[in-house]
Design a protein around this motif. Sequence first.
Motif, PDB file in Angstrom:
ATOM      1  N   ASP A 149       0.825  -1.211   0.000  1.00  0.00           N
ATOM      2  CA  ASP A 149       0.000   0.000   0.000  1.00  0.00           C
ATOM      3  C   ASP A 149       0.856   1.257   0.000  1.00  0.00           C
ATOM      4  OD1 ASP A 149      -2.200  -1.646   0.054  1.00  0.00           O
ATOM      5  OD2 ASP A 149      -2.531  -1.448   2.220  1.00  0.00           O
ATOM      6  N   LEU A 150       1.972   1.234   0.734  1.00  0.00           N
ATOM      7  CA  LEU A 150       2.848   2.406   0.772  1.00  0.00           C
ATOM      8  C   LEU A 150       3.481   2.667  -0.593  1.00  0.00           C
ATOM      9  CD1 LEU A 150       4.720   2.084   4.192  1.00  0.00           C
ATOM     10  CD2 LEU A 150       2.634   3.331   3.651  1.00  0.00           C
ATOM     11  N   VAL A 151       3.923   1.618  -1.255  1.00  0.00           N
ATOM     12  CA  VAL A 151       4.531   1.783  -2.575  1.00  0.00           C
ATOM     13  C   VAL A 151       3.499   2.268  -3.583  1.00  0.00           C
ATOM     14  CG1 VAL A 151       5.698   0.582  -4.457  1.00  0.00           C
ATOM     15  CG2 VAL A 151       6.322   0.088  -2.092  1.00  0.00           C
ATOM     16  N   GLU A 152       2.298   1.732  -3.507  1.00  0.00           N
ATOM     17  CA  GLU A 152       1.235   2.169  -4.417  1.00  0.00           C
ATOM     18  C   GLU A 152       0.929   3.650  -4.197  1.00  0.00           C
ATOM     19  OE1 GLU A 152      -0.472   0.823  -6.819  1.00  0.00           O
ATOM     20  OE2 GLU A 152       0.264  -1.242  -6.757  1.00  0.00           O
ATOM     21  N   ALA A 153       0.839   4.073  -2.942  1.00  0.00           N
ATOM     22  CA  ALA A 153       0.541   5.476  -2.653  1.00  0.00           C
ATOM     23  C   ALA A 153       1.672   6.390  -3.120  1.00  0.00           C
ATOM     24  CB  ALA A 153       0.301   5.650  -1.156  1.00  0.00           C
ATOM     25  N   ALA A 154       2.922   5.973  -2.907  1.00  0.00           N
ATOM     26  CA  ALA A 154       4.055   6.780  -3.357  1.00  0.00           C
ATOM     27  C   ALA A 154       4.084   6.900  -4.868  1.00  0.00           C
ATOM     28  CB  ALA A 154       5.360   6.173  -2.840  1.00  0.00           C
ATOM     29  N   LEU A 176      10.714   7.956  -1.944  1.00  0.00           N
ATOM     30  CA  LEU A 176      11.900   7.796  -1.108  1.00  0.00           C
ATOM     31  C   LEU A 176      11.518   7.002   0.134  1.00  0.00           C
ATOM     32  CD1 LEU A 176      14.848   8.437  -0.340  1.00  0.00           C
ATOM     33  CD2 LEU A 176      14.019  10.579   0.671  1.00  0.00           C
ATOM     34  N   PHE A 177      12.209   5.894   0.351  1.00  0.00           N
ATOM     35  CA  PHE A 177      11.953   5.043   1.514  1.00  0.00           C
ATOM     36  C   PHE A 177      13.254   4.812   2.278  1.00  0.00           C
ATOM     37  CE2 PHE A 177       8.305   4.060  -1.094  1.00  0.00           C
ATOM     38  CZ  PHE A 177       7.283   3.847  -0.168  1.00  0.00           C
ATOM     39  N   ILE A 178      13.110   4.570   3.578  1.00  0.00           N
ATOM     40  CA  ILE A 178      14.219   4.207   4.444  1.00  0.00           C
ATOM     41  C   ILE A 178      13.997   2.776   4.922  1.00  0.00           C
ATOM     42  CG2 ILE A 178      15.454   4.709   6.578  1.00  0.00           C
ATOM     43  CD1 ILE A 178      15.865   6.819   4.539  1.00  0.00           C
ATOM     44  N   GLY A 203       8.021   6.501   3.697  1.00  0.00           N
ATOM     45  CA  GLY A 203       7.804   5.470   4.695  1.00  0.00           C
ATOM     46  C   GLY A 203       9.103   4.852   5.162  1.00  0.00           C
ATOM     47  N   VAL A 204       9.003   4.079   6.252  1.00  0.00           N
ATOM     48  CA  VAL A 204      10.133   3.350   6.839  1.00  0.00           C
ATOM     49  C   VAL A 204       9.816   1.866   6.764  1.00  0.00           C
ATOM     50  CG1 VAL A 204      11.521   2.978   8.920  1.00  0.00           C
ATOM     51  CG2 VAL A 204      10.692   5.275   8.364  1.00  0.00           C
ATOM     52  N   ILE A 205      10.812   1.072   6.373  1.00  0.00           N
ATOM     53  CA  ILE A 205      10.630  -0.370   6.208  1.00  0.00           C
ATOM     54  C   ILE A 205      11.460  -1.096   7.258  1.00  0.00           C
ATOM     55  CG2 ILE A 205      10.764  -2.314   4.603  1.00  0.00           C
ATOM     56  CD1 ILE A 205      10.794  -0.246   2.325  1.00  0.00           C
ATOM     57  N   LEU A 206      10.830  -2.007   7.999  1.00  0.00           N
ATOM     58  CA  LEU A 206      11.507  -2.781   9.038  1.00  0.00           C
ATOM     59  C   LEU A 206      11.317  -4.270   8.782  1.00  0.00           C
ATOM     60  CD1 LEU A 206      10.219  -0.928  12.235  1.00  0.00           C
ATOM     61  CD2 LEU A 206      12.316  -0.463  10.976  1.00  0.00           C
ATOM     62  N   PRO A 207      12.328  -5.086   9.047  1.00  0.00           N
ATOM     63  CA  PRO A 207      12.112  -6.541   9.040  1.00  0.00           C
ATOM     64  C   PRO A 207      11.424  -6.970  10.331  1.00  0.00           C
ATOM     65  CG  PRO A 207      14.396  -6.043   9.549  1.00  0.00           C
ATOM     66  CD  PRO A 207      13.730  -4.722   9.263  1.00  0.00           C
ATOM     67  N   GLU A 208      10.702  -8.058  10.264  1.00  0.00           N
ATOM     68  CA  GLU A 208       9.986  -8.522  11.452  1.00  0.00           C
ATOM     69  C   GLU A 208      10.932  -9.080  12.509  1.00  0.00           C
ATOM     70  OE1 GLU A 208       7.008 -11.288  10.306  1.00  0.00           O
ATOM     71  OE2 GLU A 208       5.707  -9.777   9.386  1.00  0.00           O
ATOM     72  N   ARG A 209      12.042  -9.669  12.089  1.00  0.00           N
ATOM     73  CA  ARG A 209      12.977 -10.282  13.032  1.00  0.00           C
ATOM     74  C   ARG A 209      14.224  -9.418  13.178  1.00  0.00           C
ATOM     75  NH1 ARG A 209      14.227 -16.278  11.371  1.00  0.00           N
ATOM     76  NH2 ARG A 209      15.279 -16.143  13.408  1.00  0.00           N
ATOM     77  N   ARG A 210      14.799  -9.479  14.385  1.00  0.00           N
ATOM     78  CA  ARG A 210      16.038  -8.755  14.693  1.00  0.00           C
ATOM     79  C   ARG A 210      15.915  -7.273  14.347  1.00  0.00           C
ATOM     80  NH1 ARG A 210      17.733 -13.554  12.491  1.00  0.00           N
ATOM     81  NH2 ARG A 210      18.019 -12.595  10.457  1.00  0.00           N
ATOM     82  N   SER A 211      14.836  -6.696  14.796  1.00  0.00           N
ATOM     83  CA  SER A 211      14.599  -5.279  14.537  1.00  0.00           C
ATOM     84  C   SER A 211      13.781  -4.685  15.666  1.00  0.00           C
ATOM     85  CB  SER A 211      13.870  -5.087  13.205  1.00  0.00           C
ATOM     86  OG  SER A 211      13.522  -3.737  12.998  1.00  0.00           O
ATOM     87  N   ALA A 212      14.022  -3.409  15.922  1.00  0.00           N
ATOM     88  CA  ALA A 212      13.217  -2.694  16.916  1.00  0.00           C
ATOM     89  C   ALA A 212      11.798  -2.510  16.392  1.00  0.00           C
ATOM     90  CB  ALA A 212      13.852  -1.345  17.219  1.00  0.00           C
ATOM     91  N   SER A 213      10.863  -2.386  17.308  1.00  0.00           N
ATOM     92  CA  SER A 213       9.473  -2.116  16.971  1.00  0.00           C
ATOM     93  C   SER A 213       9.122  -0.692  17.398  1.00  0.00           C
ATOM     94  CB  SER A 213       8.546  -3.113  17.673  1.00  0.00           C
ATOM     95  OG  SER A 213       8.869  -4.439  17.317  1.00  0.00           O
ATOM     96  N   PRO A 230       4.309   6.577   8.010  1.00  0.00           N
ATOM     97  CA  PRO A 230       3.925   5.164   8.016  1.00  0.00           C
ATOM     98  C   PRO A 230       5.146   4.261   8.101  1.00  0.00           C
ATOM     99  CG  PRO A 230       3.714   6.093   5.814  1.00  0.00           C
ATOM    100  CD  PRO A 230       4.022   7.237   6.729  1.00  0.00           C
ATOM    101  N   VAL A 231       4.985   3.147   8.802  1.00  0.00           N
ATOM    102  CA  VAL A 231       6.046   2.159   8.978  1.00  0.00           C
ATOM    103  C   VAL A 231       5.499   0.807   8.554  1.00  0.00           C
ATOM    104  CG1 VAL A 231       7.625   1.055  10.603  1.00  0.00           C
ATOM    105  CG2 VAL A 231       7.027   3.473  10.890  1.00  0.00           C
ATOM    106  N   ALA A 232       6.256   0.112   7.704  1.00  0.00           N
ATOM    107  CA  ALA A 232       5.858  -1.209   7.229  1.00  0.00           C
ATOM    108  C   ALA A 232       6.823  -2.253   7.764  1.00  0.00           C
ATOM    109  CB  ALA A 232       5.840  -1.248   5.703  1.00  0.00           C
ATOM    110  N   ARG A 233       6.287  -3.407   8.111  1.00  0.00           N
ATOM    111  CA  ARG A 233       7.121  -4.538   8.545  1.00  0.00           C
ATOM    112  C   ARG A 233       7.020  -5.642   7.503  1.00  0.00           C
ATOM    113  NH1 ARG A 233       6.530  -5.986  14.817  1.00  0.00           N
ATOM    114  NH2 ARG A 233       8.633  -6.731  14.425  1.00  0.00           N
ATOM    115  N   VAL A 234       8.169  -6.193   7.139  1.00  0.00           N
ATOM    116  CA  VAL A 234       8.221  -7.230   6.107  1.00  0.00           C
ATOM    117  C   VAL A 234       8.885  -8.470   6.683  1.00  0.00           C
ATOM    118  CG1 VAL A 234       8.260  -5.578   4.211  1.00  0.00           C
ATOM    119  CG2 VAL A 234      10.418  -6.327   5.218  1.00  0.00           C
ATOM    120  N   VAL A 235       8.543  -9.616   6.119  1.00  0.00           N
ATOM    121  CA  VAL A 235       9.117 -10.878   6.588  1.00  0.00           C
ATOM    122  C   VAL A 235      10.578 -10.987   6.179  1.00  0.00           C
ATOM    123  CG1 VAL A 235       8.937 -13.384   6.455  1.00  0.00           C
ATOM    124  CG2 VAL A 235       6.860 -11.991   6.532  1.00  0.00           C
ATOM    125  N   ASN A 236      10.877 -10.618   4.933  1.00  0.00           N
ATOM    126  CA  ASN A 236      12.230 -10.728   4.394  1.00  0.00           C
ATOM    127  C   ASN A 236      12.600  -9.405   3.748  1.00  0.00           C
ATOM    128  OD1 ASN A 236      14.457 -11.332   2.528  1.00  0.00           O
ATOM    129  ND2 ASN A 236      14.102 -13.463   3.082  1.00  0.00           N
TER     130      ASN A 236
END
Length: 329
Positions: A149-154, A176-178, A203-213, A230-236
Amino acid sequence: MAMKKGPTKGSGGKHRNKLKGKGPTPKAEDRVYHKAYRAKKAADRRKMADPRLAARRRAAKFTSDSDDLVIGRNAVLEALRVGVPSSTLYVATRIEHDDRTRDIVRLAGQQGLNLLEADRLEMDRIARSSNHQGVVLKVQPFEYSSLHDLVEAADRKAKAMEAVNSAATRMAARPLFIALDGVTDPQNLGAVIRSAAAFGANGVILPERRSASVTAAAWKVSAGAAAHMPVARVVNLTKAIESMKERGYYAVALDGGGDALVGETGFETDPLIVVLGSEGKGVSRLVREACDAVAGIPISDMVESLNASVAAGISLYAVARARREATSN
């Protein structure tokens, strides 16, 4: 007609049901007629009447292991001032009020929070500590966004801005994403969110594992920017970067041994993902290999590396400057 002598049916015949057992003998405490049963019931009643266990049961109605709590007068007051989304304020009964607690109660009322009083045992249980100073704030879970959704909006925003006559406006609308790889400090995450909002990232992209929430600590450091960024969490994270590259994005990883300087990779004016790693390990190998370039920040030899929040601010400023210079030429 002669009859055959002996039994005509074996033990499994018409008397089979009589051979079945009734199962194991119940324990003495499970037999209602046994004195052990009455002793067990009396022990249960005494346990239910224990004030410490009663406080624990009452506190369990309002809290769980996944609750995000802000503990202490200064921390709670700061969280309410910056607008951290919260649901409930717990205040100890017969608390000695000062200016901080009066402001806390006033702000909680203005924000429509549930205000509950609890005794000392209950407060200790809710806070999982005795060092709560009589106030505990229960924070609502952060709502993460979908990366799709974030990529579509951007992309929609960038396409809509293509019709604008101003070249600077069109360039500023480039996506532009971080992305953060292995950043586990929530305060660092909050500072990155604040920098991303300051420089107009999508937006900011975070992995689900080994990452701050995005916890209350991250929200406070972001100074309220988490409400708008907005912040998105991804599996990989590697696959997420590769999927965005298929849509025309470019990825630049920040590392001390980069081939180019930050802001000078040539990808700044394109739809861009800036990838930051942890202060100690940096960007992981797989994520680095998924990036189109590796850039470095020139620093003194006296300092080994910069933390993610400082690197994010520098890199975002470098991207913004490169985009401004591209439209001024």
